[in-house]
Design an enzyme around this catalytic site. Structure first.
Site, PDB file in Angstrom:
ATOM      1  N   SER A  87     -48.194   0.415 -21.326  1.00 58.98           N
ATOM      2  CA  SER A  87     -47.847   0.989 -21.988  1.00 58.98           C
ATOM      3  C   SER A  87     -48.307   2.573 -21.388  1.00 58.98           C
ATOM      4  O   SER A  87     -48.847   2.217 -20.064  1.00 58.98           O
ATOM      5  CB  SER A  87     -48.885   1.095 -23.669  1.00 58.98           C
ATOM      6  OG  SER A  87     -49.021   2.048 -23.730  1.00 58.98           O
ATOM      7  N   LYS A 123     -49.350  -5.512 -27.824  1.00 55.40           N
ATOM      8  CA  LYS A 123     -48.595  -4.622 -27.213  1.00 55.40           C
ATOM      9  C   LYS A 123     -48.351  -3.320 -28.766  1.00 55.40           C
ATOM     10  O   LYS A 123     -47.952  -2.364 -28.580  1.00 55.40           O
ATOM     11  CB  LYS A 123     -47.523  -4.120 -25.989  1.00 55.40           C
ATOM     12  CG  LYS A 123     -46.547  -3.144 -26.253  1.00 55.40           C
ATOM     13  CD  LYS A 123     -47.791  -1.461 -25.287  1.00 55.40           C
ATOM     14  CE  LYS A 123     -46.474  -0.807 -24.804  1.00 55.40           C
ATOM     15  NZ  LYS A 123     -45.455  -0.248 -25.754  1.00 55.40           N
ATOM     16  N   HIS A 170     -50.631  -1.960 -30.438  1.00 59.05           N
ATOM     17  CA  HIS A 170     -50.812  -0.414 -29.810  1.00 59.05           C
ATOM     18  C   HIS A 170     -50.165   0.809 -30.203  1.00 59.05           C
ATOM     19  O   HIS A 170     -49.766   1.271 -31.041  1.00 59.05           O
ATOM     20  CB  HIS A 170     -51.077  -0.600 -28.528  1.00 59.05           C
ATOM     21  CG  HIS A 170     -51.288   0.687 -27.411  1.00 59.05           C
ATOM     22  ND1 HIS A 170     -50.051   1.432 -27.955  1.00 59.05           N
ATOM     23  CD2 HIS A 170     -51.766   1.137 -26.773  1.00 59.05           C
ATOM     24  CE1 HIS A 170     -49.721   2.728 -27.126  1.00 59.05           C
ATOM     25  NE2 HIS A 170     -51.338   2.376 -26.329  1.00 59.05           N
ATOM     26  N   ASN A 171     -48.701   0.573 -30.676  1.00 55.74           N
ATOM     27  CA  ASN A 171     -47.259   1.557 -30.802  1.00 55.74           C
ATOM     28  C   ASN A 171     -47.752   1.695 -32.112  1.00 55.74           C
ATOM     29  O   ASN A 171     -47.243   2.342 -32.604  1.00 55.74           O
ATOM     30  CB  ASN A 171     -46.042   0.504 -30.464  1.00 55.74           C
ATOM     31  CG  ASN A 171     -45.872   0.833 -28.835  1.00 55.74           C
ATOM     32  OD1 ASN A 171     -46.452   0.509 -28.216  1.00 55.74           O
ATOM     33  ND2 ASN A 171     -44.462   0.447 -28.340  1.00 55.74           N
ATOM     34  N   GLU A 228     -50.547   3.723 -32.627  1.00 60.09           N
ATOM     35  CA  GLU A 228     -49.446   4.778 -31.984  1.00 60.09           C
ATOM     36  C   GLU A 228     -49.098   6.297 -32.821  1.00 60.09           C
ATOM     37  O   GLU A 228     -48.949   7.338 -33.183  1.00 60.09           O
ATOM     38  CB  GLU A 228     -48.858   4.433 -30.888  1.00 60.09           C
ATOM     39  CG  GLU A 228     -48.094   5.977 -30.111  1.00 60.09           C
ATOM     40  CD  GLU A 228     -47.135   5.493 -29.322  1.00 60.09           C
ATOM     41  OE1 GLU A 228     -47.564   4.595 -28.127  1.00 60.09           O
ATOM     42  OE2 GLU A 228     -46.530   5.654 -28.939  1.00 60.09           O
TER      43      GLU A 228
HETATM   44  N1  LIG Z   1     -39.315   3.912 -21.980  1.00 54.03           N
HETATM   45  C1  LIG Z   1     -40.193   3.658 -21.264  1.00 54.03           C
HETATM   46  O1  LIG Z   1     -41.441   4.829 -21.515  1.00 54.03           O
HETATM   47  C2  LIG Z   1     -41.411   2.468 -21.449  1.00 54.03           C
HETATM   48  C3  LIG Z   1     -42.636   2.239 -22.050  1.00 54.03           C
HETATM   49  C4  LIG Z   1     -43.146   0.555 -22.080  1.00 54.03           C
HETATM   50  C5  LIG Z   1     -42.019  -0.356 -21.999  1.00 54.03           C
HETATM   51  N2  LIG Z   1     -41.060  -0.192 -22.134  1.00 54.03           N
HETATM   52  C6  LIG Z   1     -39.654  -0.920 -21.237  1.00 54.03           C
HETATM   53  O2  LIG Z   1     -39.159  -1.474 -20.022  1.00 54.03           O
HETATM   54  C7  LIG Z   1     -38.142  -1.627 -20.516  1.00 54.03           C
HETATM   55  C8  LIG Z   1     -36.797  -0.949 -19.054  1.00 54.03           C
HETATM   56  O3  LIG Z   1     -37.345   0.152 -19.824  1.00 54.03           O
HETATM   57  P1  LIG Z   1     -36.375   2.127 -19.154  1.00 54.03           P
HETATM   58  O4  LIG Z   1     -36.206   2.306 -20.059  1.00 54.03           O
HETATM   59  O5  LIG Z   1     -36.286   1.409 -17.744  1.00 54.03           O
HETATM   60  O6  LIG Z   1     -35.158   0.403 -19.111  1.00 54.03           O
HETATM   61  P2  LIG Z   1     -33.698   0.272 -20.839  1.00 54.03           P
HETATM   62  O7  LIG Z   1     -33.092   2.002 -20.515  1.00 54.03           O
HETATM   63  O8  LIG Z   1     -34.207  -0.043 -21.441  1.00 54.03           O
HETATM   64  O9  LIG Z   1     -32.588  -0.131 -19.430  1.00 54.03           O
HETATM   65  C9  LIG Z   1     -32.210  -0.054 -18.790  1.00 54.03           C
HETATM   66  C10 LIG Z   1     -32.206  -1.606 -17.378  1.00 54.03           C
HETATM   67  O10 LIG Z   1     -32.043  -2.100 -17.948  1.00 54.03           O
HETATM   68  C11 LIG Z   1     -30.519  -3.667 -17.009  1.00 54.03           C
HETATM   69  N3  LIG Z   1     -30.066  -4.148 -17.765  1.00 54.03           N
HETATM   70  C12 LIG Z   1     -29.357  -4.425 -19.303  1.00 54.03           C
HETATM   71  N4  LIG Z   1     -28.858  -5.016 -19.697  1.00 54.03           N
HETATM   72  C13 LIG Z   1     -29.338  -5.531 -18.808  1.00 54.03           C
HETATM   73  C14 LIG Z   1     -28.557  -7.479 -18.636  1.00 54.03           C
HETATM   74  N5  LIG Z   1     -27.503  -7.851 -19.220  1.00 54.03           N
HETATM   75  N6  LIG Z   1     -28.670  -7.431 -17.048  1.00 54.03           N
HETATM   76  C15 LIG Z   1     -29.257  -7.032 -16.449  1.00 54.03           C
HETATM   77  N7  LIG Z   1     -29.642  -5.887 -16.436  1.00 54.03           N
HETATM   78  C16 LIG Z   1     -29.630  -5.554 -17.457  1.00 54.03           C
HETATM   79  C17 LIG Z   1     -30.259  -1.703 -17.035  1.00 54.03           C
HETATM   80  O11 LIG Z   1     -29.130  -2.259 -15.299  1.00 54.03           O
HETATM   81  P3  LIG Z   1     -28.070  -1.523 -15.256  1.00 54.03           P
HETATM   82  O12 LIG Z   1     -28.330   0.093 -14.158  1.00 54.03           O
HETATM   83  O13 LIG Z   1     -27.233  -2.780 -14.284  1.00 54.03           O
HETATM   84  O14 LIG Z   1     -26.830  -0.771 -16.267  1.00 54.03           O
HETATM   85  C18 LIG Z   1     -31.695  -1.540 -16.050  1.00 54.03           C
HETATM   86  O15 LIG Z   1     -31.689  -1.836 -15.050  1.00 54.03           O
HETATM   87  C19 LIG Z   1     -37.332  -2.178 -21.434  1.00 54.03           C
HETATM   88  O16 LIG Z   1     -38.047  -3.003 -21.672  1.00 54.03           O
HETATM   89  C20 LIG Z   1     -37.997  -0.716 -22.535  1.00 54.03           C
HETATM   90  O17 LIG Z   1     -38.105  -1.013 -23.949  1.00 54.03           O
HETATM   91  C21 LIG Z   1     -40.275   1.272 -21.669  1.00 54.03           C
END
Ligand SMILES: NC(=O)c1ccc[n+]([C@@H]2O[C@H](COP(=O)([O-])OP(=O)(O)OC[C@H]3O[C@@H](n4cnc5c(N)ncnc54)[C@H](OP(=O)(O)O)[C@@H]3O)[C@@H](O)[C@H]2O)c1
Length: 482
Positions: free
Chosen positions: A131, A185, A188-189, A192
């Site tokens: 988070s 988690k 937590h959300n 939130e």
């Molecule tokens: N954003 C936030 O504030 C936040 C907070 C806590 C947790 N999270 C969680 O953290 C995770 C990452 O979030 P994010 O916002 O950084 O990214 P995202 O937009 O959720 O995901 C993009 C990433 O996933 C990869 N990906 C998607 N499908 C794939 C597959 N089939 N095989 C391999 N790689 C794949 C993409 O690779 P390519 O570059 O090759 O497309 C890219 O690196 C998510 O689960 C999200 O829910 C996010």
């Protein structure tokens, strides 16, 4: 093939993964291997941050070869099919004893399923809630890892170095086995969602009740942030309300479309609570309020529905604002109490040994609901670890005693003035429901027995009973068919 020089790896280098990788690389002793499905993100990250000393890979085989044993990799990819795809690849190239950590926002039941499947290969699988958004990932998130005790031995020291720090303590603890981290988690959300909805209702009441401008209300929130409501969400509320739109010169909040989005974790919290039979009414109302806001077609045809004849007028603005503050505090206590109740029930259902006090402590920094208030929750569980209802702890009883008059006035004023305050009012209803000596649930049992012979218990003797409603209405002993 690369040499095994890295002690930790990150797969998925979008915003969260790249920030987490940079955070890891900035801590002494870490060498971080990085991999992304499409090459460009890896190249960009390595080029933009030479100081991090990343070890890039362009195939899963190369990635595995670059990691020291036991190999430890954190997956930060799009939750769902993306996570499964990466796990399959890592299982192919990793060996027994290695550790795969999913730091995405996975549904805890998926984590339970994945942990079971990966465990059969001898590889450890850890579902970890992260988070704090992108800033948290970079500077110190609140981390909620589940998984086996064995993986915690390797992971714990690494995670402690990258987590946020609250009063000298890192915001990470081993929550419990398999899906426990992602469960916590999720809640937590959910909390939130409730906290944000309550703050939004407070803003709306003050604006419509006193006619103050968003900038003036920003001052109110900034002041509240020095007292018992001190929290990240109150702090950013003041920032958002103070923001002026450069194009129109209006308060930004007035040019933003009033339809709240959601990524689903609030809905998961409510769905899970329904399955567990835990009344998280504040979180549910917050989730439904976002849904209601996001149906413009329904709102449009409903705009002419009759409302109160007179709009809300407030004689003493300062007294009204203080009432809103106390109503917000009381409702917030309810929202957290309900959330912790869901964690308690989830732990009992899934066999997790979750230390609720430790959970409240790791939320004190790094995450979105970070607040002073969480220290009081930690105190409550330190005093009474098996506390059945959080809001019955002495600190909260005193706060509710102080707040309840204001809370009731605000809910009544909102109802009379036609101002929607679903989270304020449902929290009060929950509170009064818990307090009630007798609930009308007795009547519901009577109705259920009438139409479905569902039986009932009596207050004056043991056993299960049924009234012969369609015969002579005498009472008979019956089998419990609840
Ligand atoms: N954003 C936030 O504030 C936040 C907070 C806590 C947790 N999270 C969680 O953290 C995770 C990452 O979030 P994010 O916002 O950084 O990214 P995202 O937009 O959720 O995901 C993009 C990433 O996933 C990869 N990906 C998607 N499908 C794939 C597959 N089939 N095989 C391999 N790689 C794949 C993409 O690779 P390519 O570059 O090759 O497309 C890219 O690196 C998510 O689960 C999200 O829910 C996010």
């Amino acid at each position: 093939m690369s040499e095994a020089t890295a002690n930790i790896g990150v797969v998925g280098l979008a915003v969260m993964g790249s920030n987490l990788a940079r955070n890891l690389a900035s801590r002494e002793g870490n060498t971080v291997a990085v991999f992304n499905r499409s090459r460009a993100k890896t190249d960009d990250l390595v080029a933009e941050h030479p100081e991090a000393g990343f070890v890039p890979s362009f195939s899963y085989e190369e990635f595995a070869a670059s990691l020291q044993k036991p190999r430890t990799a954190i997956i930060m990819v799009k939750a769902g099919a993306g996570t499964d795809a990466v796990i399959d690849e890592l299982v192919r190239v990793f060996e027994p004893g290695d550790i795969i950590v999913d730091g995405g926002n996975a549904l805890f039941t998926d984590t339970i399923r994945r942990e079971k499947a990966v465990r059969e290969t001898g590889i450890n699988f850890v579902g970890m809630g992260v988070s704090g958004g992108e800033e948290g990932a970079l500077h110190g998130p609140s981390l909620m890892p589940g998984g086996s005790d064995e993986s915690w031995v390797t992971l714990g020291p690494i995670l402690r170095t990258i987590a946020a720090v609250a009063e000298g303590e890192p915001c990470v603890t081993h929550i419990g086995h398999d899906g426990a981290g992602h469960f916590v988690k999720m809640v937590h959300n959910g909390i939130e969602y409730a906290d944000m909805q309550l703050i939004a209702e407070a803003y709306d009441l003050i604006r419509r009740g006193t006619g103050k401008s968003p900038a003036e209300i920003a001052d109110v929130f900034a002041e509240w942030n020095h007292g018992e409501l001190e929290s990240y969400l109150i702090e950013i509320t003041a920032e958002v309300l103070r923001q002026v739109d450069a194009e129109t010169g209006k308060p930004l909040v007035d040019v933003i479309v009033d339809q709240a989005g959601a990524k689903g974790t609030g809905a998961w919290t409510v769905q899970t609570a329904l399955d567990l039979g835990v009344p998280v009414s504040g979180i549910a109302e917050a989730t439904f309020a976002r849904s209601l806001s996001s149906h413009p077609e329904q709102r449009e045809v409903s705009g002419s529905l009759p409302g109160p004849l007179e709009s809300l007028t407030v004689d003493d603005a300062d007294a009204f604002i203080e009432d809103v503050r106390l109503a917000l505090f009381a409702s917030k206590i309810v929202a957290y109490s309900q959330g912790f109740d869901e964690i308690r029930a989830g732990a009992a259902q899934y066999g997790w040994d979750i230390d609720l006090g430790a959970v409240s402590k790791i939320w004190r920094a790094g995450c979105i609901i970070r607040a002073q208030f969480l220290n009081r929750i930690a105190d409550a569980y330190a005093q009474t670890p098996d506390l059945a209802v959080l809001l019955t702890a002495p600190y909260f009883v005193e706060a509710l005693e102080r707040a309840q008059g204001s809370w009731r006035r605000i809910v009544a004023t909102a109802a009379t003035g036609g101002i929607p305050s679903p989270a304020f009012s449902s929290s009060l209803a929950y509170y009064d429901g818990l307090r009630a000596e007798r609930l009308p649930a007795a009547l519901i049992q009577g109705q259920r027995d009438f139409f479905g012979a569902h039986t009932y218990k009596r207050i004056d003797r043991p056993g299960t009973f049924h009234t012969l409603w369609s015969a002579d209405r005498t009472e008979v002993e019956a089998e419990d068919t609840h």
